[in-house]
Write an enzyme that holds these catalytic residues in place. Structure first.
Site, PDB file in Angstrom:
ATOM      1  N   ASP A   1      -0.371  -5.171  -8.643  1.00  0.00           N
ATOM      2  CA  ASP A   1       0.758  -5.485  -8.370  1.00  0.00           C
ATOM      3  C   ASP A   1       1.358  -5.382  -6.789  1.00  0.00           C
ATOM      4  O   ASP A   1       0.248  -4.883  -6.426  1.00  0.00           O
ATOM      5  CB  ASP A   1       2.058  -5.000  -9.137  1.00  0.00           C
ATOM      6  CG  ASP A   1       3.018  -6.259  -8.931  1.00  0.00           C
ATOM      7  OD1 ASP A   1       3.280  -7.337  -8.908  1.00  0.00           O
ATOM      8  OD2 ASP A   1       4.491  -4.885  -8.246  1.00  0.00           O
TER       9      ASP A   1
ATOM     10  N   ASP B   1       4.738  -5.012  -4.963  1.00  0.00           N
ATOM     11  CA  ASP B   1       5.691  -4.406  -4.554  1.00  0.00           C
ATOM     12  C   ASP B   1       5.770  -2.999  -5.317  1.00  0.00           C
ATOM     13  O   ASP B   1       5.947  -3.494  -6.348  1.00  0.00           O
ATOM     14  CB  ASP B   1       7.503  -5.735  -5.238  1.00  0.00           C
ATOM     15  CG  ASP B   1       7.614  -6.610  -3.800  1.00  0.00           C
ATOM     16  OD1 ASP B   1       8.255  -5.903  -2.719  1.00  0.00           O
ATOM     17  OD2 ASP B   1       7.586  -7.965  -3.896  1.00  0.00           O
TER      18      ASP B   1
END
Length: 243
Positions: free
Chosen positions: A17, A19
């Site tokens: 991922d 963020d």
């Protein structure tokens, strides 16, 4: 008993991922979103708290956030709101986005072993590319699967399944790195072990939804203990995607 992470040997791919997993971006999202919500008079002008953002927005796509915040708005109004919010975020992130401690070392470790890799995010593609560029990882992450690429976003497994398909990788030999509840749920639903980044206050929540290991950052000895076990196998000979 062998851990879920140990069972992926020989390791073939790593999926990240962005963020909160690659970079410390939550403060910039909170600042941009708070300013936009004050502008439109959300919550009678009372500012949202970081805790509100973490509970209701972290890891979610703009579409999901919009449905929660403004269930009565039409799509055009939502699109305009988030376009302006993302412009603010890009400005603030450009002024100070920093990597999660140890990320560069982990990427170097993966590169040495010629592992396939991809960034998999609920963020808009422009946002994702910006953050990866700021962190100096554009050459490392040639493949990005973003919110626009799938009919369903995390917590559904679709983004991770798409990344596996594009990489030609097996979920049985892939590890996911995440930081949000919806992200962990997506990785688990795609049948991969998930290593989650979280502080002590969120560790229990991420473990409860299936994280195989929760670490504070990529310098955590628990992470390297697990990776050392995977290193008992020969590093992969296959070319990393785009390397």
């Amino acid at each position: 008993m062998e851990s879920a992470i140990g069972r992926v040997a020989p390791l073939e791919a790593v999926l990240f991922d962005i963020d909160g997993t690659m970079g410390i971006s939550d403060p910039f999202h909170h600042r941009a979103t708070s300013e936009m919500l004050l502008k439109v008079g959300y919550n009678n002008g009372v500012p949202i708290t970081p805790e509100f953002g973490m509970k209701h927005m972290a890891g979610r796509s703009n579409e999901q956030i919009g449905r929660f915040l403004f269930p009565d708005w039409d799509q055009a109004r939502l699109d305009a709101f988030f376009a302006e919010k993302e412009e603010l975020f890009a400005r603030y992130a450009g002024e100070g986005l920093k990597e999660i401690a140890g990320l560069t070392a982990l990427c170097h470790w993966a590169d040495e072993r010629r592992l396939k890799r991809a960034a998999v995010t609920n963020a808009p593609r422009a946002n994702a590319e910006l953050m990866i560029s700021i962190l100096g990882l554009s050459d490392f992450f040639k493949l990005i699967v973003s919110a626009e690429d799938c009919g369903r976003s995390k917590p559904y497994p679709d983004p991770y399944l798409r990344a596996l398909h594009l990489l030609g990788a097996s979920p049985d030999h892939t590890i996911v790195f995440e930081d949000s509840t919806v992200g962990v749920q997506a990785g688990v639903a795609a049948r991969m072990p998930v290593i989650a980044i979280a502080d002590e206050s969120r560790e229990g929540k991420l473990t409860a939804v299936g994280a195989s290991l929760v670490i504070r950052d990529y310098t955590d000895p628990k992470l390297w203990s697990e990776l050392d076990k995977l290193d008992t196998t020969k590093p992969q000979a296959a070319e990393a995607n785009g390397a």
